[in-house]
Design an enzyme around this catalytic site. Structure first.
Site, mmCIF file in Angstrom:
data_model
loop_
_atom_site.group_PDB
_atom_site.id
_atom_site.type_symbol
_atom_site.label_atom_id
_atom_site.label_comp_id
_atom_site.label_asym_id
_atom_site.label_seq_id
_atom_site.Cartn_x
_atom_site.Cartn_y
_atom_site.Cartn_z
ATOM 1 N N LYS A 89 0.841 -1.206 0.000
ATOM 2 C CA LYS A 89 0.000 0.000 0.000
ATOM 3 C C LYS A 89 0.872 1.251 0.000
ATOM 4 C CE LYS A 89 -1.747 1.652 4.064
ATOM 5 N NZ LYS A 89 -1.459 3.086 4.234
ATOM 6 N N ASN A 90 1.902 1.245 0.852
ATOM 7 C CA ASN A 90 2.697 2.464 1.013
ATOM 8 C C ASN A 90 3.639 2.733 -0.153
ATOM 9 O OD1 ASN A 90 1.394 2.926 3.364
ATOM 10 N ND2 ASN A 90 3.095 2.422 4.725
ATOM 11 N N ARG B 157 -4.133 10.560 4.718
ATOM 12 C CA ARG B 157 -2.976 11.440 4.747
ATOM 13 C C ARG B 157 -2.136 11.323 3.471
ATOM 14 N NH1 ARG B 157 0.542 14.143 8.290
ATOM 15 N NH2 ARG B 157 2.708 13.785 7.760
ATOM 16 N N CYS C 2 -4.996 8.562 9.654
ATOM 17 C CA CYS C 2 -5.033 7.867 10.942
ATOM 18 C C CYS C 2 -4.832 8.849 12.090
ATOM 19 C CB CYS C 2 -3.910 6.832 11.009
ATOM 20 S SG CYS C 2 -4.302 5.291 10.209
ATOM 21 N N ARG D 246 0.903 14.563 13.446
ATOM 22 C CA ARG D 246 1.378 14.342 12.083
ATOM 23 C C ARG D 246 1.400 15.607 11.225
ATOM 24 N NH1 ARG D 246 -0.771 8.589 9.895
ATOM 25 N NH2 ARG D 246 1.148 8.679 8.718
ATOM 26 N N ASP E 284 4.789 0.526 11.891
ATOM 27 C CA ASP E 284 3.551 -0.065 11.382
ATOM 28 C C ASP E 284 3.363 -1.520 11.812
ATOM 29 O OD1 ASP E 284 2.831 2.295 10.206
ATOM 30 O OD2 ASP E 284 3.305 1.694 8.158
ATOM 31 N N ARG F 28 -8.675 -0.273 4.920
ATOM 32 C CA ARG F 28 -7.790 0.720 4.317
ATOM 33 C C ARG F 28 -6.468 0.080 3.910
ATOM 34 N NH1 ARG F 28 -6.327 5.545 7.716
ATOM 35 N NH2 ARG F 28 -4.996 5.691 5.892
HETATM 36 C C1 UD1 Z 1 4.493 6.754 6.153
HETATM 37 C C2 UD1 Z 1 3.580 5.562 6.023
HETATM 38 C C3 UD1 Z 1 3.067 5.126 7.383
HETATM 39 C C4 UD1 Z 1 4.228 4.889 8.340
HETATM 40 C C5 UD1 Z 1 5.156 6.090 8.366
HETATM 41 C C6 UD1 Z 1 6.419 5.851 9.188
HETATM 42 C C7 UD1 Z 1 2.598 5.868 3.841
HETATM 43 C C8 UD1 Z 1 1.364 6.090 3.053
HETATM 44 N N1 UD1 Z 1 2.473 5.883 5.156
HETATM 45 O O1 UD1 Z 1 3.703 7.811 6.676
HETATM 46 O O2 UD1 Z 1 2.323 3.919 7.217
HETATM 47 O O3 UD1 Z 1 3.732 4.662 9.625
HETATM 48 O O4 UD1 Z 1 5.580 6.438 7.025
HETATM 49 O O5 UD1 Z 1 7.080 4.730 8.737
HETATM 50 O O6 UD1 Z 1 3.645 5.635 3.296
HETATM 51 N N2 UD1 Z 1 6.550 14.387 10.709
HETATM 52 C C9 UD1 Z 1 6.668 15.710 11.049
HETATM 53 N N3 UD1 Z 1 6.604 16.638 10.047
HETATM 54 C C10 UD1 Z 1 6.453 16.298 8.738
HETATM 55 C C11 UD1 Z 1 6.340 14.931 8.410
HETATM 56 C C12 UD1 Z 1 6.393 13.997 9.422
HETATM 57 O O7 UD1 Z 1 6.822 16.062 12.206
HETATM 58 O O8 UD1 Z 1 6.397 17.181 7.877
HETATM 59 C C13 UD1 Z 1 6.590 13.361 11.785
HETATM 60 C C14 UD1 Z 1 5.262 12.634 11.893
HETATM 61 O O9 UD1 Z 1 4.354 13.346 12.684
HETATM 62 C C15 UD1 Z 1 5.694 11.339 12.520
HETATM 63 C C16 UD1 Z 1 7.080 11.087 11.904
HETATM 64 O O10 UD1 Z 1 7.517 12.361 11.433
HETATM 65 O O11 UD1 Z 1 5.803 11.461 13.898
HETATM 66 C C17 UD1 Z 1 7.088 10.095 10.767
HETATM 67 O O12 UD1 Z 1 6.231 10.514 9.739
HETATM 68 P P1 UD1 Z 1 6.461 10.175 8.203
HETATM 69 O O13 UD1 Z 1 7.705 9.377 8.025
HETATM 70 O O14 UD1 Z 1 6.328 11.435 7.432
HETATM 71 O O15 UD1 Z 1 5.217 9.261 7.916
HETATM 72 P P2 UD1 Z 1 4.234 9.307 6.688
HETATM 73 O O16 UD1 Z 1 4.997 9.553 5.434
HETATM 74 O O17 UD1 Z 1 3.071 10.157 7.003
#
Ligand code: UD1
Length: 419
Positions: free
Chosen positions: A22-23, A92, A116, A121, A303, A396
């Protein structure tokens, strides 16, 4: 609304196919916005999140045919550079269209995301990175409004965010000049995106390491690509087998994408074998407690944290589980406790004291991976029935999970609420 009913205690046995990730599929679909010709993706999972992304892209004018697990995306008719709140709030990952839209149109209007409920986030790392590429960004009525052709730059991310790395890779693919991204995410999904973009004619090197270099190009063409296997789904299915003292083999998986996770299963006393794209995990004897600390790749994946916690509930001894990637990602705890688990949470740490047995209970799914933990606990419970409501969270990220677990011998079925 559907619910899932489980009578636990059956050891799961047999083999099951792992679907495409999915990711990976979601950012790849978004990246197809950058192409000027048709892109074909194989091994795309049939999931609600994929349907949501399909809808977002279709509304922008992308012609999409999704037949079997093959998705054909023709971007020639894409005329809109806007992703509306009604769709983005559901997921997201919709925010992943921002970088591709900027690469394609040099402008984008994308709603701030929902998804989620695991912590706040934010998207500050995405926006800061895009600004470093010379893009002008303002927030207007809950939307990110971005303008300007990306210009190559050297950018060090504050944290190796997966989504921010992906958005920046897409925007920089068509930037003027060279972009060097450091402190980037190294997840297999990043490598998959780089391979897909390079198939379209992008010039990206270093994906999977701490430094990604992108030489911007003026145009990108079509390509054909196979989505990598879903490492989180593979891990979830293996845990389900081990939690029921069964013997499960996942097919079409990639053990190299699950380094720490497979070691933790072994540490707990499971027998784990890898043969090419097959991973087998079996548990004949009692399971032992384990300490797990989630980290960005190649560490233990956040995850899979909820699912291994469900397993720790039935292991002997006290396990300490630390969540380092997200705040507020222990939503499974209250529900697991209702099934007889003994868990103490203190900030981002949980102490799980294993119990000899869990019992079925009515529980509620609260987010995607927490729901998977409840399914595992329901399968491991040796008395009573577990009924899980709000299963749209599970849908999802897991394709017909009940059918696939039933094929391994689980007593599990989906019913309409009220039945
Ligand atoms: C992706 C995955 C999700 C997984 C996560 C971490 C997808 C669709 N989803 O989510 O399943 O759990 O990676 O492996 O690929 N953060 C900030 N600022 C930002 C961006 C992120 O503070 O601009 C923080 C987030 O709040 C979180 C951490 O960084 O605490 C990790 O987030 P991130 O790696 O960005 O996760 P996603 O890409 O949203």
């Amino acid at each position: 609304m559907d619910k899932i009913l489980i009578r636990g205690g059956n050891p799961l046995k047999g083999s099951v196919q792992v679907r495409g990730a999915k990711n990976s599929a979601l950012p790849l679909m978004a990246a197809a916005l950058l192409a000027e010709e048709t892109c074909v993706l194989h091994n795309v999972p049939c999931l609600h999140d994929v349907f949501t992304m399909d809808k977002i892209l279709s509304e922008m004018g992308m012609a999409i045919d999704f037949t079997g697990r093959t998705m054909t995306m023709d971007p020639k008719g894409v005329s809109s550079h806007e992703a509306p709140y009604e769709l983005v709030r559901k997921m997201r990952a919709s925010f992943f269209v921002l970088g591709p839209l900027l690469g394609r149109f040099s402008k984008a209007k994308v709603s701030l995301p929902g998804g989620c409920a695991i912590g706040t986030r934010p998207v500050d790392i995405h926006l800061k990175g895009l600004e470093s590429l010379g893009v002008k960004i303002r927030i207007e009525d809950g939307y990110v409004v971005a303008e300007g052709r990306p210009q190559g730059a050297n950018i060090a991310l504050d944290f190796p965010s997966v989504g921010a790395t992906e958005n920046l890779m897409c925007a920089a693919s068509k930037a003027q000049g060279v972009t060097r991204l450091t402190n980037v995410a190294r997840e297999p999904e990043i490598v998959d995106l780089a391979n897909f973009l390079n198939g379209m004619g992008a010039q990206i090197s270093g994906a999977g390491t701490d430094l990604i270099t992108i030489l911007g190009v003026d145009s990108l063409g079509g390509t054909e690509h196979v989505v990598i296997p879903d490492r989180i789904e593979a891990g979830t299915l293996l845990i389900a087998g081990v939690a029921t003292h069964g013997d499960v083999t996942v097919l079409n998986a990639d053990a190299d994408h699950l380094p720490v996770f497979l070691d933790k299963l072994r540490d707990m006393g499971a027998e784990v074998e890898v043969h090419g794209s097959r991973i087998r995990a079996a548990a004949k004897n009692g399971l032992k407690a384990v300490d797990v600390s989630t980290q960005v790749y190649p560490g233990f994946p956040t995850d899979l944290q909820a699912q291994i916690m469900a397993l720790a509930c039935v292991a002997e001894g006290a396990s300490i589980i630390k969540e380092n990637v997200f705040e507020n990602r222990f939503m499974q705890v209250a529900e697991l406790t209702r099934m007889g688990a003994v868990i103490d949470v203190d900030g981002n740490s949980a102490v799980v004291r294993g119990v000899p047995k869990l019992s079925g209970a009515p529980v509620m799914a609260s987010d995607l991976r927490a729901s998977a933990a409840l399914v595992i606990a329901g399968l491991a419970a040796t008395s009573g029935e577990t009924s899980i409501t709000r299963v749209y969270h599970i849908d999802r990220g897991y394709e017909r999970i009940e059918e696939r677990l039933a094929s391994l011998g689980a007593d599990i079925r989906r019913v309409r609420d009220g039945q």
